[in-house]
Design a protein around this motif. Structure first.
Motif, short mmCIF file in Angstrom:
data_model
loop_
_atom_site.label_atom_id
_atom_site.label_comp_id
_atom_site.label_asym_id
_atom_site.label_seq_id
_atom_site.Cartn_x
_atom_site.Cartn_y
_atom_site.Cartn_z
N SER A 1 -4.41 4.96 -0.54
CA SER A 1 -3.53 3.90 -0.07
C SER A 1 -3.35 3.97 1.45
O SER A 1 -3.42 2.95 2.14
CB SER A 1 -2.17 4.01 -0.77
N VAL A 2 -3.12 5.18 1.97
CA VAL A 2 -2.94 5.34 3.41
C VAL A 2 -4.24 5.05 4.15
O VAL A 2 -4.23 4.53 5.28
CB VAL A 2 -2.42 6.75 3.71
N LYS A 3 -5.37 5.35 3.53
CA LYS A 3 -6.65 5.02 4.16
C LYS A 3 -6.75 3.52 4.43
O LYS A 3 -7.16 3.10 5.53
CB LYS A 3 -7.80 5.47 3.25
N ALA A 4 -6.37 2.70 3.44
CA ALA A 4 -6.42 1.25 3.63
C ALA A 4 -5.47 0.80 4.73
O ALA A 4 -5.82 -0.05 5.57
CB ALA A 4 -6.10 0.55 2.31
N VAL A 5 -4.26 1.37 4.76
CA VAL A 5 -3.28 1.00 5.78
C VAL A 5 -3.80 1.38 7.17
O VAL A 5 -3.64 0.63 8.15
CB VAL A 5 -1.93 1.68 5.50
N TRP A 6 -4.42 2.54 7.28
CA TRP A 6 -4.92 3.00 8.58
C TRP A 6 -5.92 2.01 9.17
O TRP A 6 -5.85 1.67 10.36
CB TRP A 6 -5.57 4.37 8.42
N ALA B 1 0.83 -1.21 0.00
CA ALA B 1 0.00 0.00 0.00
C ALA B 1 0.86 1.26 0.00
O ALA B 1 0.53 2.25 -0.67
CB ALA B 1 -0.93 -0.01 1.21
N LEU B 2 1.95 1.25 0.74
CA LEU B 2 2.84 2.42 0.73
C LEU B 2 3.51 2.59 -0.63
O LEU B 2 3.77 3.71 -1.07
CB LEU B 2 3.89 2.29 1.84
#
Length: 649
Positions: A408-413, A364-365
């Motif tokens: 992408s960061v939304k999914a990681v969060w 994701a990053l």
């Protein structure tokens, strides 16, 4: 070494057909055989990338079926074969033993073989055949669970949408013949005479944009998420959606020859990258988020193709293929273990399954375009090509890169949050989860994640120069230092903002958010603008057929019946009288001669009747009334016809 090109495509195609025909009879041996065929294909792909074979065979009068591995296709065959091997290795533990493994693994290999033909074909007829096989097998794979109506309907939607766009290839082939390109070689299409040149280009662009889920065709990719996760990982990373982008990169001279096609393609890619990025931000379903991001990321490849950045688009394609296939496999592992793909229900999933979580986080990053990961460097190459076409195109591309960091960061969060008090309450929304990951999950997932992170070396000065020479784009511009710094700052700022915003209470959902979550209501627009008018026209034509055409036929039938009655009366009174008299005389003669063999005649009559009944039963079997079976019969017939032509010539 020229036979290597035929072997490269024959191995997955023949192996896939054999597995598909085996069906459920060899459930245990099928996965191992499928992975072995994929691994052998990868070995052949590497050998072909090194040796660069080129072969051709007569196909039609003045046309040949050609295959060649040049610089661009060398990169593609290795990418396709590597991702196929990793996905099939993952699928060994995902496809249940009670499912038809032969059908699944066989279709996956046939699809991969068709993609290999697509990226190595040098003539339009062979490319068109492979394009059709990809479409048919993608429909079957998306609808793997065909007994569930919503999944079968999703497969139909994806197939019909891409199939409508695929008609552009037929338009291109038809226009190339009167344009003086009788050989239909891909490298000769740009030399077509006007106005046929513009028709050829329009057909190619239409087919490519439809296959790559670009605006306005993007909605089919949302429906395709009803398929199994391994299917999503293969079709929507390195193969099907990448096929359209590859075609535009391959035919870049054709886009440049028209003057209008390059800017059209570039702006379509840039707007898709931005708009579908916003769609991805609005999603609460992980697979839907990844699907929307796929359209957005492929938009960068299309942007590069329209801007003349062949090497940049190739770098983006390779980096995205590894990244997105890893992300889909991680999502599939969680779906199998937890029975859900909803982001709120996946809170803490990375903590519960650390290996999958680590791979997903790195992927994701990378998708976010954060430095120094691969898609950061790849996007800078694409933006450098876009900058040469104008500041507006560069600005839209940069904004799309910022949006990529947000989704992408939304999914990681979500997946890295602490586990809620009762996490199981949100599980099993799609089916009962196993609460474990398969033993076959880690190796392919880690391999793809490593490739995703490391593919950025292709954008370093030395490897970038090598890649540009490889694909024949030695003079292609690269990013300036200030561009690298600007894109890094934008990505990091957007990622930080997304992380901060995700931890705050959600804003009230408005119409714009619902519009984005519904994929811009593109499917609804197509239903209103295309599907309903076509159905209305079909109903009107059916009424016309019933009342006018059938009415005329019925009147003609009534007239024929009246004539038949008159003929019957004449037959009864005149002809039958003569026949009966003749029959009596013949019967008397037969009795006198003693030659009437009733038993033999009856036996012959019964044999004729039995044969007619058998032929009728065989003739009824293909007449099922199911459109997809007619399509499959036509495809098999076409393949047999081509095989006969090749053998006879």
């Amino acid at each position: 070494m020229n036979g290597l090109a035929w072997l490269l495509i024959a191995l997955p195609l023949c192996g896939g057909v054999a597995l598909a025909l085996a069906g459920p009879r060899c459930r245990r041996a099928v996965p191992a055989f499928g992975v072995a065929v994929a691994a052998a294909t990868l070995g052949l792909a590497v050998a072909a990338a090194v040796s660069r074979p080129a072969v051709s065979a007569p196909l039609f009068a003045g046309m040949r079926a050609g295959l060649a591995v040049d610089g661009l296709s060398a990169v593609m065959v290795v990418t396709v074969a590597a991702v196929t091997t990793a996905v099939l290795a993952f699928a060994v533990g995902e496809v249940a033993a009670d499912e038809n493994r032969g059908r699944f693994f066989g279709l996956m290999l046939v699809f991969a073989g068709a993609m290999l033909v697509t990226v190595t074909a040098t003539t339009l007829p062979l490319l068109l055949m492979a394009w059709e096989v990809m479409g048919a097998t993608s429909w079957a794979l998306i609808g793997s669970w065909w007994w569930q109506p919503e999944r079968a309907e999703a497969a139909d939607t994806a197939f019909l949408t891409t199939r409508a766009a695929d008609l552009g290839l037929y338009l291109a082939a038809g226009a190339a013949l009167p344009a003086g390109v009788g050989s239909l070689r891909l490298d000769a299409l740009s030399q077509a005479s006007s106005p046929w040149l513009h028709l050829i280009t329009a057909g190619i662009v239409l087919a490519a944009l439809g296959k790559s889920a670009q605006l306005p065709f993007s909605f089919w990719l949302s429906r395709a998420m009803q398929g199994p996760s391994p299917v999503s990982a293969l079709l929507h990373s390195a193969t099907m959606v990448a096929a359209g982008a590859y075609l535009l990169l391959r035919l870049n001279p054709l886009l440049a020859a028209t003057g209008w096609a390059g800017p059209l393609v570039a702006w379509t890619g840039a707007l898709t990258a931005l708009a579908l990025g916003v769609v991805a931000v609005a999603q609460t379903d992980l697979k839907q988020l990844l699907a929307a991001s796929t359209s957005a990321q492929v938009g960068f490849m299309v942007l590069a193709a329209g801007s003349g950045g062949v090497a940049a688009g190739t770098t983006q394609l390779v980096a995205h293929a590894a990244t997105k296939s890893a992300l889909f496999l991680a999502a599939g592992a969680w779906l199998t273990a937890l029975g859900t793909k909803l982001l709120p229900a996946l809170r803490g999933a990375a903590r519960s399954y650390p290996l999958v979580g680590a791979a997903f986080t790195v992927g994701a990053l990378t998708l976010a375009g954060l430095p120094p990961l691969s898609l950061w460097a790849a996007k800078d190459e694409v933006l450098a090509a876009a900058r040469t076409e104008g500041p507006g195109l560069y600005a839209v591309g940069l904004a799309a890169a910022a949006v990529a960091a947000v989704y992408s960061v939304k999914a990681v969060w979500y997946v890295t949050r602490p586990l809620p008090e009762n996490p199981a309450a949100g599980y099993d929304t799609e089916g009962h989860g196993t609460r474990r990951t398969a033993p076959t999950t880690p190796p392919p997932l880690l391999a793809l994640t490593l490739a995703a992170a490391a593919a950025g070396v292709l954008a370093l000065p030395g490897p970038a120069s090598w890649l540009k020479r490889l694909v024949g784009a030695a003079g292609e511009p690269g990013p300036q230092p200030w561009e690298l710094g600007l894109s890094a700052a934008v990505a990091l700022s957007a990622a930080g903002l997304a992380w901060w915003r995700a931890s705050r209470p959600a804003l009230a959902t408005g119409g714009a958010a619902r519009w984005a979550e519904g994929w811009l209501h593109l499917e609804r627009a197509v239903q209103a603008a295309v599907v309903r008018p076509v159905r209305g026209l079909a109903r009107a034509l059916a009424v016309f057929d019933d009342r006018v055409v059938d009415g005329a036929v019925r009147q003609a039938a009534r007239g024929g019946l009246a004539v038949a009655r008159l003929a019957r009366r004449s037959d009864d009174e005149v002809v039958d009288g003569a026949v009966r008299g003749t029959a009596r005389a013949s019967l008397a003669a037969a009795r006198l001669a003693g030659r009437v063999d009733d038993a033999g005649i009856d036996s012959a009559v019964r044999a004729v009747a039995s044969g007619a009944r058998s032929m009728g039963r065989w003739a009824r079997r293909p007449q099922t009334g199911l459109l997809h079976q007619y399509y499959a019969q036509a495809a098999v017939g076409f393949a047999v016809l081509v095989l006969i032509i090749l053998l006879v010539r």
